[in-house]
Design an enzyme around this catalytic site. Structure first.
Site, mmCIF file in Angstrom:
data_model
loop_
_atom_site.group_PDB
_atom_site.id
_atom_site.type_symbol
_atom_site.label_atom_id
_atom_site.label_comp_id
_atom_site.label_asym_id
_atom_site.label_seq_id
_atom_site.Cartn_x
_atom_site.Cartn_y
_atom_site.Cartn_z
ATOM 1 N N ASN A 100 -73.424 -10.187 -18.250
ATOM 2 C CA ASN A 100 -72.411 -9.423 -17.523
ATOM 3 C C ASN A 100 -73.086 -8.158 -17.041
ATOM 4 O O ASN A 100 -73.805 -7.526 -17.821
ATOM 5 C CB ASN A 100 -71.266 -8.991 -18.438
ATOM 6 N N GLY A 101 -72.822 -7.780 -15.808
ATOM 7 C CA GLY A 101 -73.421 -6.555 -15.314
ATOM 8 C C GLY A 101 -74.156 -6.836 -14.015
ATOM 9 O O GLY A 101 -74.036 -7.923 -13.449
ATOM 10 N N GLU A 150 -45.481 0.056 -7.544
ATOM 11 C CA GLU A 150 -45.834 -0.932 -8.565
ATOM 12 C C GLU A 150 -45.102 -2.258 -8.310
ATOM 13 O O GLU A 150 -45.687 -3.338 -8.462
ATOM 14 C CB GLU A 150 -45.506 -0.362 -9.947
ATOM 15 N N HIS A 187 -40.282 7.351 9.252
ATOM 16 C CA HIS A 187 -41.477 7.724 10.019
ATOM 17 C C HIS A 187 -42.357 6.519 10.321
ATOM 18 O O HIS A 187 -43.534 6.677 10.631
ATOM 19 C CB HIS A 187 -42.273 8.793 9.262
ATOM 20 N N GLU A 199 -49.720 -9.269 -5.539
ATOM 21 C CA GLU A 199 -50.874 -9.815 -6.260
ATOM 22 C C GLU A 199 -50.626 -11.192 -6.842
ATOM 23 O O GLU A 199 -51.547 -11.989 -6.943
ATOM 24 C CB GLU A 199 -51.437 -8.840 -7.299
ATOM 25 N N LYS A 259 -58.930 -9.415 -14.300
ATOM 26 C CA LYS A 259 -58.190 -8.523 -15.191
ATOM 27 C C LYS A 259 -58.864 -7.165 -15.299
ATOM 28 O O LYS A 259 -58.207 -6.137 -15.365
ATOM 29 C CB LYS A 259 -58.113 -9.178 -16.572
ATOM 30 N N TRP A 282 -66.817 -14.197 -12.460
ATOM 31 C CA TRP A 282 -66.133 -13.806 -11.228
ATOM 32 C C TRP A 282 -67.247 -13.276 -10.338
ATOM 33 O O TRP A 282 -67.874 -12.269 -10.647
ATOM 34 C CB TRP A 282 -65.105 -12.719 -11.533
ATOM 35 N N LYS A 284 -47.019 -5.766 -7.699
ATOM 36 C CA LYS A 284 -46.782 -6.967 -8.516
ATOM 37 C C LYS A 284 -46.520 -8.158 -7.603
ATOM 38 O O LYS A 284 -47.062 -9.235 -7.795
ATOM 39 C CB LYS A 284 -45.574 -6.788 -9.455
ATOM 40 N N ARG A 295 -60.735 -12.896 -17.597
ATOM 41 C CA ARG A 295 -61.665 -11.888 -17.078
ATOM 42 C C ARG A 295 -62.391 -12.350 -15.829
ATOM 43 O O ARG A 295 -62.993 -11.555 -15.118
ATOM 44 C CB ARG A 295 -62.698 -11.542 -18.148
ATOM 45 N N CYS A 312 -66.973 -10.660 -15.940
ATOM 46 C CA CYS A 312 -67.196 -11.967 -16.547
ATOM 47 C C CYS A 312 -66.886 -11.920 -18.022
ATOM 48 O O CYS A 312 -66.653 -10.877 -18.597
ATOM 49 C CB CYS A 312 -68.660 -12.370 -16.403
HETATM 50 C C1 G6P Z 1 -57.385 -4.693 -11.925
HETATM 51 C C2 G6P Z 1 -56.207 -5.382 -12.586
HETATM 52 C C3 G6P Z 1 -54.986 -4.481 -12.514
HETATM 53 C C4 G6P Z 1 -55.282 -3.123 -13.141
HETATM 54 C C5 G6P Z 1 -56.513 -2.481 -12.498
HETATM 55 C C6 G6P Z 1 -56.969 -1.262 -13.290
HETATM 56 O O1 G6P Z 1 -57.155 -4.582 -10.563
HETATM 57 O O2 G6P Z 1 -55.930 -6.617 -11.952
HETATM 58 O O3 G6P Z 1 -53.904 -5.087 -13.212
HETATM 59 O O4 G6P Z 1 -54.190 -2.274 -12.976
HETATM 60 O O5 G6P Z 1 -57.606 -3.399 -12.495
HETATM 61 O O6 G6P Z 1 -57.377 -1.699 -14.556
HETATM 62 P P1 G6P Z 1 -57.430 -0.827 -15.846
HETATM 63 O O7 G6P Z 1 -57.897 -1.777 -16.915
HETATM 64 O O8 G6P Z 1 -58.421 0.262 -15.579
HETATM 65 O O9 G6P Z 1 -56.070 -0.308 -16.107
#
Ligand code: G6P
Length: 649
Positions: free
Chosen positions: A142-143, A522, A545, A529, A644, A116, A526, A69, A44
């Site tokens: 938050n927490g 990656e 395989h 997501e 995020k 969130w 991308k 966030r 949050c």
């Molecule tokens: C979330 C974000 C990703 C990120 C991951 C790890 O899933 O949406 O974009 O790669 O967390 O986050 P960090 O801040 O530890 O790199």
């Protein structure tokens, strides 16, 4: 053997003095940031304001900046002079803003929150702020309060009525119940009963000129203005008003009034805390003419990679990493490296494995932080752990660091957000200096993480057996990357055409080999997501395989195949795809043989050292995912269900 002594705090992750003012905060007092157990923290954003201006516009603007966030629900509470008024809603901050134009609230002190959901659905009722029985105390949090059920039962037995399903509401009733002459005394008394984590801002109708703030395990900073003060979970929320911030340590309680602030410890003794300067500009938080932060951040990569490199490359192939806190004799004693990360950072870690093994000749294992932390760790003496995290707040990565520390490892951090929890708890490390990353899908952090890992590999290599010639060559290639990224970005018009062709795809397979296998992972991440298309990354040779069974004329297959020593093998895999009618989108190297006969589309990136090629090959995949998501009408910067910074386990 590595020294296991806890070193000076890693807020001293330093850039060399050669590159101008240090961007980092000074070290915190030793012991002030002892890890709190358990890594659960709700995902949050918090903002609070006290001063002479109208609070609501400041709170709403802060929430907009924090929305990346968490964006399930939002709310605020304001001291109106006739008590506290709260407004909250399920959904985005804009909904709350509209609601406030219909039902305005006036006052010069208030707190706000964007959420969130973890406990309780993202409804208006469960949105923060939460209040006590009388509506006299309001708070944002938050927490996670881990013993909330037991506390709630006890509070209900003594007559408190609960309105929501959240753990946070417990705190409001605990403060109502607590005795003490001031709000801060009651907050301190209430928190004595709490197990779990919090970043907390509290107001009380009894003391309208005050915000009380507390931190344990969830980031909180104070913004210091001119006769006005802020509290926020993230510097982006206050940057518009002040660059001066105080990062609170775990266990701190702070009191803000329009006249000043002070920080207290558990015994209500006043503590001194350094005031740090935020190093980046407001423009970093603005779209600046772009339609999305993700596109802005993709296009920023020539500059962000330059920033990661600045002042750190020496002509003789040495890397200068002042914040590493790893003396030469300890480098030679490293026997094994374990890298801990999640999500995109985990993919960067996989690239790092190739870099470190090749250049420093140290065996590397890469672990999902969420898996590592739950296994018995039998680290051999001389194991160095490296936590990689853009945000520096990911709960699983933090917890994995603690496990590694307990297993006897020295722990380094590769982190973007200055002053973040991982940066503060590591023994040393490297800041990315990539500037704030707002788009939920990580892009510029990934390329900077690879560059930081390359610098680390060079540093370790030169302390060990890496020859000066090889190191010089790699250093030279590293310094060319910003220009090469700029040239790679010129592929965008071609990528847009490909995106139009595949925007309705149901599945996309990404293949890569060697150091470009993580790029395939990656690229697939991308796409899934932000566009919600099912995508899978696979080692190219493993396709036969299993995934080969999926290939038919409807299947798009992205093959990451720059010219390196596995190029011909990947071309063979492309032939296998083509033979089954799959549509190939190939990422290859400009100026080398073309795969035009095999691929439906070929994206040719500039040539660099094979070890550094992921920094270039990932860029077309970022752009492809971005344009496909836009064409599908997806909310690119705020994809559904994602956040995020994942501060829950
Ligand atoms: C979330 C974000 C990703 C990120 C991951 C790890 O899933 O949406 O974009 O790669 O967390 O986050 P960090 O801040 O530890 O790199």
């Amino acid at each position: 053997m590595l020294s296991h002594a806890r070193a000076v705090h890693s807020l001293s992750f330093a850039r060399s003095s050669a590159d101008g003012p240090k961007l980092e905060s000074p070290p915190s007092p030793a012991g002030a940031t002892e890890p709190s157990e358990g890594g659960n923290r709700e995902v949050c954003g918090i903002i609070g304001y006290i001063g002479e201006r109208e609070a609501v516009p400041i709170l709403l603007e802060g929430l907009r900046r924090l929305e990346y966030r968490g964006y399930d629900s939002a709310g605020l509470a304001v001291q109106t002079g006739r008590g506290i008024v709260t407004r909250k809603l399920g959904g985005r901050v804009e909904g709350l803003a509209t609601h406030l134009t219909r039902l305005p609230v006036h006052g010069t002190a208030g707190i706000a929150h964007t959420r969130w959901a973890t406990h309780g659905a993202p409804t208006e009722r469960n949105a923060h702020p939460h209040v006590d029985c009388q509506g006299q105390v309001a708070l944002v949090h938050n927490g996670i309060i881990e013993n909330s059920e037991a506390l709630r039962a006890a509070l209900e037995r003594s007559g408190h009525r609960f309105y929501t399903e959240t753990d946070t509401e417990t705190l409001a009733h605990l403060i109502e119940e607590a005795s003490g002459e001031t709000l801060e005394a009651r907050v301190i008394a209430a928190l004595e009963h709490v197990e779990g984590t919090y970043g907390l801002a509290v107001i009380s109708a009894d003391e309208p000129d005050k915000i009380v703030v507390a931190r344990r395990g969830s980031p909180v900073l104070l913004g210091i203005g001119n006769r006005e003060f802020f509290v926020a979970s993230d510097a982006s929320a206050v940057l518009e008003h002040t660059r001066s911030v105080v990062y609170l340590d775990d266990g701190d309680v702070a009191v803000l009034t329009p006249r000043g602030y002070h920080v207290l410890d558990h015994d209500s003794q006043i503590q001194s805390r350094a005031v740090d300067a935020i190093s980046w500009d407001l423009e970093a938080l603005e779209l600046g003419g772009y339609s999305h932060f993700m596109l802005k951040e993709i296009r920023e990569q020539p500059e962000t990679v330059q920033q990661t490199l600045r002042g750190r490359l020496l002509v003789d192939g040495y890397a200068r990493l002042n914040g590493l806190n790893l003396p030469a004799e300890e480098c030679t004693a490293i026997r094994r490296i374990v890298i801990l990360a999640c999500g995109t950072s985990w993919h960067a870690a996989l690239v790092g494995r190739y870099l470190i093994e090749e250049l420093a000749r140290i065996p590397v294992v890469v672990e999902y932080a969420s898996e590592y932390r739950h296994r018995t760790q039998l680290e051999v003496p001389g194991t160095l752990a490296i936590a990689i995290s853009q945000s520096g707040e990911t709960a699983d990565t933090l917890e994995a660091m603690r496990v590694a520390t307990k297993a006897g490892c020295r722990v380094l951090g590769i982190v973007n957000v200055v002053g973040s929890t991982i940066a503060r708890q590591a023994d040393g490390g490297i800041y990315l200096h990539a500037g704030p990353e707002i788009g939920v899908a990580s892009t510029k952090a990934f390329t900077s993480q690879i560059v930081a890992l390359a610098l680390l590999a060079l540093y370790l290599g030169r302390q060990r057996e890496l020859s000066e010639d090889v190191a010089r060559d790699l250093a030279c290639r590293l310094s060319q990357l910003p220009d090469l990224i700029a040239r790679t970005l010129e592929l965008e018009p071609q990528i847009l055409t490909i995106a139009e062709r595949y925007a309705e795809a149901a599945n996309v397979l990404y293949l890569g080999r060697g150091v470009n296998f993580p790029v395939a992972l990656e690229g697939a991440l991308k796409l899934k997501e932000i566009s919600y298309i099912h995508a899978e990354g696979y080692p190219a040779a493993e396709m036969k395989h299993g995934p080969i069974a999926l290939i038919n004329p409807d299947m798009a297959v992205v093959c990451v195949a720059p010219h390196d020593d596995v190029y011909h093998k990947v071309v063979t895999n492309m032939q296998e795809v083509k033979a089954r009618g799959g549509q190939i989108i190939a990422v290859t190297t400009a100026g080398r043989a073309s795969v035009g006969g095999l691929a439906a589309h070929e994206l040719r990136v500039p040539s660099t050292s094979p070890l550094l090629s992921p920094v270039l090959t990932v860029i077309p995949l970022q752009l492809l995912a971005y344009h496909i998501a836009v064409l599908r009408g997806c909310d690119v910067d705020r994809p559904r269900n994602l956040a995020k910074s994942v501060t829950v386990e």
